[in-house]
Every structure is written in structure tokens, then in C-alpha cells.
Design a protein around this motif. Structure first.
Motif, PDB file in Angstrom:
ATOM      1  N   ALA A 149      28.735  37.445  40.522  1.00  0.00           N
ATOM      2  CA  ALA A 149      30.193  37.425  40.351  1.00  0.00           C
ATOM      3  C   ALA A 149      30.873  37.941  41.611  1.00  0.00           C
ATOM      4  O   ALA A 149      30.287  38.717  42.376  1.00  0.00           O
ATOM      5  CB  ALA A 149      30.577  38.299  39.162  1.00  0.00           C
ATOM      6  N   LEU A 150      32.083  37.472  41.828  1.00  0.00           N
ATOM      7  CA  LEU A 150      32.886  37.984  42.938  1.00  0.00           C
ATOM      8  C   LEU A 150      34.320  38.166  42.467  1.00  0.00           C
ATOM      9  O   LEU A 150      34.932  37.238  41.935  1.00  0.00           O
ATOM     10  CB  LEU A 150      32.848  37.021  44.134  1.00  0.00           C
ATOM     11  CG  LEU A 150      33.606  37.536  45.367  1.00  0.00           C
ATOM     12  CD1 LEU A 150      32.861  38.686  46.032  1.00  0.00           C
ATOM     13  CD2 LEU A 150      33.818  36.411  46.389  1.00  0.00           C
ATOM     14  N   SER A 151      34.833  39.385  42.651  1.00  0.00           N
ATOM     15  CA  SER A 151      36.261  39.625  42.399  1.00  0.00           C
ATOM     16  C   SER A 151      36.941  39.698  43.758  1.00  0.00           C
ATOM     17  O   SER A 151      36.720  40.642  44.522  1.00  0.00           O
ATOM     18  CB  SER A 151      36.464  40.945  41.645  1.00  0.00           C
ATOM     19  OG  SER A 151      35.894  40.852  40.375  1.00  0.00           O
ATOM     20  N   TYR A 152      37.717  38.677  44.061  1.00  0.00           N
ATOM     21  CA  TYR A 152      38.397  38.594  45.361  1.00  0.00           C
ATOM     22  C   TYR A 152      39.874  38.888  45.151  1.00  0.00           C
ATOM     23  O   TYR A 152      40.547  38.218  44.358  1.00  0.00           O
ATOM     24  CB  TYR A 152      38.208  37.184  45.952  1.00  0.00           C
ATOM     25  CG  TYR A 152      38.868  36.996  47.289  1.00  0.00           C
ATOM     26  CD1 TYR A 152      38.246  37.407  48.452  1.00  0.00           C
ATOM     27  CD2 TYR A 152      40.126  36.410  47.384  1.00  0.00           C
ATOM     28  CE1 TYR A 152      38.853  37.248  49.685  1.00  0.00           C
ATOM     29  CE2 TYR A 152      40.747  36.243  48.614  1.00  0.00           C
ATOM     30  CZ  TYR A 152      40.107  36.661  49.759  1.00  0.00           C
ATOM     31  OH  TYR A 152      40.708  36.511  50.975  1.00  0.00           O
ATOM     32  N   ILE A 174      44.064  38.066  41.814  1.00  0.00           N
ATOM     33  CA  ILE A 174      42.632  38.365  41.715  1.00  0.00           C
ATOM     34  C   ILE A 174      41.914  37.084  41.276  1.00  0.00           C
ATOM     35  O   ILE A 174      42.238  36.514  40.236  1.00  0.00           O
ATOM     36  CB  ILE A 174      42.366  39.496  40.697  1.00  0.00           C
ATOM     37  CG1 ILE A 174      43.090  40.761  41.158  1.00  0.00           C
ATOM     38  CG2 ILE A 174      40.871  39.762  40.529  1.00  0.00           C
ATOM     39  CD1 ILE A 174      43.445  41.690  40.059  1.00  0.00           C
ATOM     40  N   VAL A 175      40.975  36.653  42.085  1.00  0.00           N
ATOM     41  CA  VAL A 175      40.177  35.467  41.741  1.00  0.00           C
ATOM     42  C   VAL A 175      38.784  35.956  41.371  1.00  0.00           C
ATOM     43  O   VAL A 175      38.091  36.553  42.198  1.00  0.00           O
ATOM     44  CB  VAL A 175      40.090  34.473  42.925  1.00  0.00           C
ATOM     45  CG1 VAL A 175      39.346  33.212  42.509  1.00  0.00           C
ATOM     46  CG2 VAL A 175      41.476  34.127  43.442  1.00  0.00           C
ATOM     47  N   GLN A 176      38.415  35.696  40.139  1.00  0.00           N
ATOM     48  CA  GLN A 176      37.103  36.157  39.680  1.00  0.00           C
ATOM     49  C   GLN A 176      36.214  34.934  39.429  1.00  0.00           C
ATOM     50  O   GLN A 176      36.572  34.063  38.650  1.00  0.00           O
ATOM     51  CB  GLN A 176      37.284  36.946  38.390  1.00  0.00           C
ATOM     52  CG  GLN A 176      36.089  37.798  38.043  1.00  0.00           C
ATOM     53  CD  GLN A 176      36.424  38.702  36.873  1.00  0.00           C
ATOM     54  OE1 GLN A 176      36.717  38.233  35.790  1.00  0.00           O
ATOM     55  NE2 GLN A 176      36.374  39.995  37.080  1.00  0.00           N
ATOM     56  N   THR A 177      35.089  34.881  40.131  1.00  0.00           N
ATOM     57  CA  THR A 177      34.163  33.753  39.949  1.00  0.00           C
ATOM     58  C   THR A 177      32.858  34.260  39.367  1.00  0.00           C
ATOM     59  O   THR A 177      32.332  35.291  39.808  1.00  0.00           O
ATOM     60  CB  THR A 177      33.857  33.061  41.300  1.00  0.00           C
ATOM     61  OG1 THR A 177      35.034  33.056  42.104  1.00  0.00           O
ATOM     62  CG2 THR A 177      33.369  31.656  41.122  1.00  0.00           C
ATOM     63  N   TYR A 205      29.187  27.983  35.629  1.00  0.00           N
ATOM     64  CA  TYR A 205      30.062  28.326  36.764  1.00  0.00           C
ATOM     65  C   TYR A 205      31.476  28.412  36.228  1.00  0.00           C
ATOM     66  O   TYR A 205      31.958  27.489  35.581  1.00  0.00           O
ATOM     67  CB  TYR A 205      29.992  27.254  37.854  1.00  0.00           C
ATOM     68  CG  TYR A 205      30.868  27.549  39.051  1.00  0.00           C
ATOM     69  CD1 TYR A 205      30.362  28.222  40.159  1.00  0.00           C
ATOM     70  CD2 TYR A 205      32.214  27.187  39.068  1.00  0.00           C
ATOM     71  CE1 TYR A 205      31.171  28.515  41.251  1.00  0.00           C
ATOM     72  CE2 TYR A 205      33.026  27.475  40.156  1.00  0.00           C
ATOM     73  CZ  TYR A 205      32.499  28.135  41.243  1.00  0.00           C
ATOM     74  OH  TYR A 205      33.308  28.423  42.314  1.00  0.00           O
ATOM     75  N   GLN A 206      32.103  29.525  36.438  1.00  0.00           N
ATOM     76  CA  GLN A 206      33.445  29.706  35.882  1.00  0.00           C
ATOM     77  C   GLN A 206      34.302  30.538  36.815  1.00  0.00           C
ATOM     78  O   GLN A 206      33.818  31.520  37.383  1.00  0.00           O
ATOM     79  CB  GLN A 206      33.295  30.433  34.553  1.00  0.00           C
ATOM     80  CG  GLN A 206      34.417  30.125  33.589  1.00  0.00           C
ATOM     81  CD  GLN A 206      34.170  30.781  32.241  1.00  0.00           C
ATOM     82  OE1 GLN A 206      33.040  30.841  31.771  1.00  0.00           O
ATOM     83  NE2 GLN A 206      35.213  31.297  31.655  1.00  0.00           N
ATOM     84  N   GLU A 207      35.556  30.123  36.950  1.00  0.00           N
ATOM     85  CA  GLU A 207      36.467  30.931  37.752  1.00  0.00           C
ATOM     86  C   GLU A 207      37.697  31.242  36.908  1.00  0.00           C
ATOM     87  O   GLU A 207      38.036  30.480  35.998  1.00  0.00           O
ATOM     88  CB  GLU A 207      36.851  30.202  39.043  1.00  0.00           C
ATOM     89  CG  GLU A 207      38.040  29.318  38.925  1.00  0.00           C
ATOM     90  CD  GLU A 207      37.799  27.858  39.286  1.00  0.00           C
ATOM     91  OE1 GLU A 207      36.670  27.469  39.585  1.00  0.00           O
ATOM     92  OE2 GLU A 207      38.784  27.113  39.240  1.00  0.00           O
ATOM     93  N   VAL A 208      38.321  32.367  37.204  1.00  0.00           N
ATOM     94  CA  VAL A 208      39.553  32.725  36.510  1.00  0.00           C
ATOM     95  C   VAL A 208      40.485  33.404  37.514  1.00  0.00           C
ATOM     96  O   VAL A 208      40.028  34.129  38.396  1.00  0.00           O
ATOM     97  CB  VAL A 208      39.265  33.597  35.262  1.00  0.00           C
ATOM     98  CG1 VAL A 208      38.643  34.918  35.612  1.00  0.00           C
ATOM     99  CG2 VAL A 208      40.510  33.810  34.435  1.00  0.00           C
TER     100      VAL A 208
END
Lengths: 45, 321
Positions: free
Chosen positions: B94-97, B67-70, B39-42
Motif C-alpha cells: 500500500a502507498l498513502s501519498y 490523500i491517494v491511497q493505493t 488493485y484498488q485506489e481511493v
């Protein structure tokens, strides 16, 4: 002849160790309960 | 006694000498893998950025777009696919929010990326998608293979749903790490509208039906640790336009929907570099430290065994009574 046997024992032990370690691998674990983020997280600690 | 000790040393010498190549070329390719439950977020930011204001239908410069990418490893799905694929597979949901300066959602794009846990080569299976559209990746995404080479790779572009080369542009030093720098430029390309729009009650289909088209170009940059294949930094010079915009009542036919230089937030760079530095030691242990150490030990023990053997064969001098 005894030298050959000693070398064969060493080789067999190395093969057995590597095959065992490679076969065991690591457990997959579980899917993280944390959500896919839709908010901006605060500063990373 | 010396002969027995020599034989034991010989057995150990062969054991360690054999372990050296076995670890590098047999154990390493099987043991080095991306865990399926990662599990990683950036967080990435474009400061400043140009963003389309949907209330005025005009592009305006804003202080910041985030941009929050999980990435979340889906263990159940990976086990399901592994049964039919017959190899270790990782499924990343993945989700790019994307969030505007007012804290409101600009767009969010979900993805499912399925790849081989050892080689990071894409695995084409049901469920692979970008924003709900089924895709068939032929290139890598997010992560490079372990022991990354100094060459171009095929990299998947999620916006256009196509794969194109990402070019190796040289070796750099980044925060004390020797990294490979990669660059990919996607020329202006017509891309689908995001399924989730920032205006309530308006769908992507409705906008598409007006005749408006969405175009995008980007220059993508990655600084990749060649040992783990993990990017330690990423940047993108990203531009999006809406064309035939007059059809939706806009004053100009081409309107910028987004434009900005997107960079990783400093705290995430520090965190990623720290994580990669700790992980690369494990990879180096199997590919370098242990193989070379064991080879040296094997040679040393063999020399010692031969020396003992030679001494045991030397006739002893007669002792005086």
C-alpha cells in the motif's frame, strides 16, 4: 432398505459436489502491472 | 413406477437438504476470500486543511490536501508466504501519498500488510512493514472480515504502529446499504517522522536529531458493509503537531503540521458502493439465498416423495368389467 440407499446416494452426491467445488477454488491471477499512485487520479468513470 | 419415482425424489430431497448446511458452513468459509491480485485506489480530501509551510516554518490554512491511497495485491509474495504458512494469504503493498494544494508531495508512506485471505486476520511474516519499519500487526487494517459482527474489533494504526480497539457504534443506512458504523480514537501519541520529507535534502534523521518530535491524534470513522466486510466510506479527523519546534528555528514550540477532516472523494464513494453492492450478492448467494432455497426444495421434494409412496401403498379400487 431401498429408501435408505436412495437417501445415501443423495447425501454422497451432495458431499462430493461440495468437496469438489471447495477444493478447486479460484486461480490467484497475476500482480497488477499498475503502479502505486503518486499523482491524484481524475474523476472515476 | 410410482415407487421408483418416489425413491428418485427422495434421493434429490436428501441431496438438496444436505447441500444447504454444507454450502453455508463448509463451502462458504473455504470459498469466500479476498483475491490475492486485487488493485484498488481511493482518493480522500481534506477541504480546507491546515498545513505546515516549510518555507516560512508556519502553519497556514490551505484550500485542499489530497490523500491517494493505493492497495496492490502482490501475488508472488503471497504464494511465497503461503508455502510456509500453509493457508491462503494476501499481501497488500500500500502507498498513502499526500499532496498539498500546490501539487507537491507532503509525505508518502508505504506499507506491507499480510493477512489471511478468508478471515482477514493478520499474518505475521517477514516483510510486514510501515514506512520501512518492521511491524507486527495484531489487528485488522483496511478491511473487516466477511459477515462482520456487531462488536468491537482490533484495528491497526499505521502512524503509531500499534493496535487498538475500533468500536462498533451502531447500524446506519448509507446510500441504500445497511452498514455498521465503527469509530476509533487515537489520543495524542508520539509517532516517527515520515522517511520521505517534503523538503529536498532534509532527512527524517536530521530532523529527529534536532530534538523535534512529531505527535498525532485522530478520530477514525468507517461505514462497513457487514456482508463483505468492505468499508463503503471512511473519514478521519486528523491532527499532527511538531513539538520542541523552537529547536528548528520555529517561532513557537508547538506547530501544527497537519489538521483536517479527511473524507472520501464523492466519485470514489459512488464507485465503492457499486462494487460492494455487486460483491455482496455473491456472498449472500452462499450464506443465505442458496442454503435457504435448497432447504425449501429438499423439504418440498421429500413431501412429494412421501405423497407418492403413500399413494403407491393405497389399494386400488376394483374396476368393473
Amino acid at each position: 432398505m431401498r429408501a435408505l440407499v436412495a437417501a445415501a446416494i443423495g447425501l454422497a452426491a451432495a458431499l462430493a459436489l461440495v468437496f469438489t467445488i471447495s477444493a478447486v477454488g479460484s486461480p490467484p491471477g497475476e500482480t497488477s502491472p499498475k503502479p502505486l499512485l503518486t499523482t491524484v487520479p481524475g474523476p472515476k468513470q | 413406477m410410482r415407487r421408483r419415482a418416489g425413491l428418485v425424489l427422495l434421493a434429490f430431497a436428501v441431496f438438496f437438504a444436505a447441500l444447504s448446511p454444507l454450502l453455508r458452513w463448509y463451502a462458504f468459509p473455504r470459498l469466500a476470500k479476498v483475491p490475492p491480485n486485487q488493485y484498488q485506489e481511493v482518493v480522500l480530501e481534506a477541504k480546507p486543511a491546515t498545513l505546515l509551510d516549510y518555507t516560512t516554518l508556519k502553519a497556514k490554512e490551505v484550500e485542499k490536501v489530497t490523500i491517494v491511497q493505493t492497495l496492490k495485491g502482490n501475488v508472488e509474495e503471497s504464494e511465497k508466504i503461503e508455502r510456509s504458512a500453509g493457508r491462503d494469504v494476501v499481501v497488500w503493498d500500500a502507498l498513502s501519498y499526500i499532496q498539498g494544494p500546490d501539487g507537491k508531495m507532503v509525505s508518502e508512506i508505504p506499507e506491507r500488510y499480510i493477512f489471511d485471505a478468508h478471515t482477514q486476520a493478520p499474518v505475521n511474516a517477514t516483510g510486514e512493514m510501515v514506512d520501512g519499519d518492521p511491524v507486527r500487526r495484531t489487528g485488522i487494517e483496511f478491511k473487516w472480515p466477511f459477515l462482520t459482527e456487531k462488536r468491537d474489533y482490533e484495528y491497526f494504526d499505521a502512524q503509531s504502529r500499534t493496535t487498538a480497539p475500533i468500536h462498533y457504534k451502531g447500524t446506519r443506512t448509507f446510500r441504500g446499504l445497511e452498514v455498521y458504523y465503527f469509530e476509533q480514537t487515537i489520543p495524542w501519541t508520539k509517532v516517527p517522522m515520515p522517511k520521505k520529507m517534503p523538503i529536498e535534502g532534509v532527512t527524517a534523521e536530521q530532523i529527529t536529531q534536532t530534538g523535534i518530535t512529531r505527535w498525532y491524534t485522530t478520530k477514525r470513522m468507517f461505514w462497513v458493509d457487514p456482508v463483505t466486510g468492505a468499508p463503503v466510506n471512511g473519514e478521519e479527523i486528523h491532527r499532527e503537531e511538531l513539538r520542541n519546534a523552537k529547536k528548528m528555528g520555529m517561532s513557537e514550540d508547538t506547530v501544527t503540521a497537519f489538521s483536517g477532516h479527511v473524507k472520501m472523494r464523492e466519485d470514489y464513494i459512488v464507485d465503492t458502493v457499486g462494487l460492494v453492492k455487486s460483491q455482496r450478492v455473491l456472498v449472500l448467494l452462499l450464506t443465505s439465498y442458496l442454503p435457504w432455497g435448497f432447504l425449501g426444495l429438499g423439504i418440498g421434494l421429500l413431501a412429494l416423495a412421501l405423497w407418492l409412496e403413500a399413494r403407491s401403498r393405497t389399494p386400488r379400487e376394483p374396476t368393473s368389467a
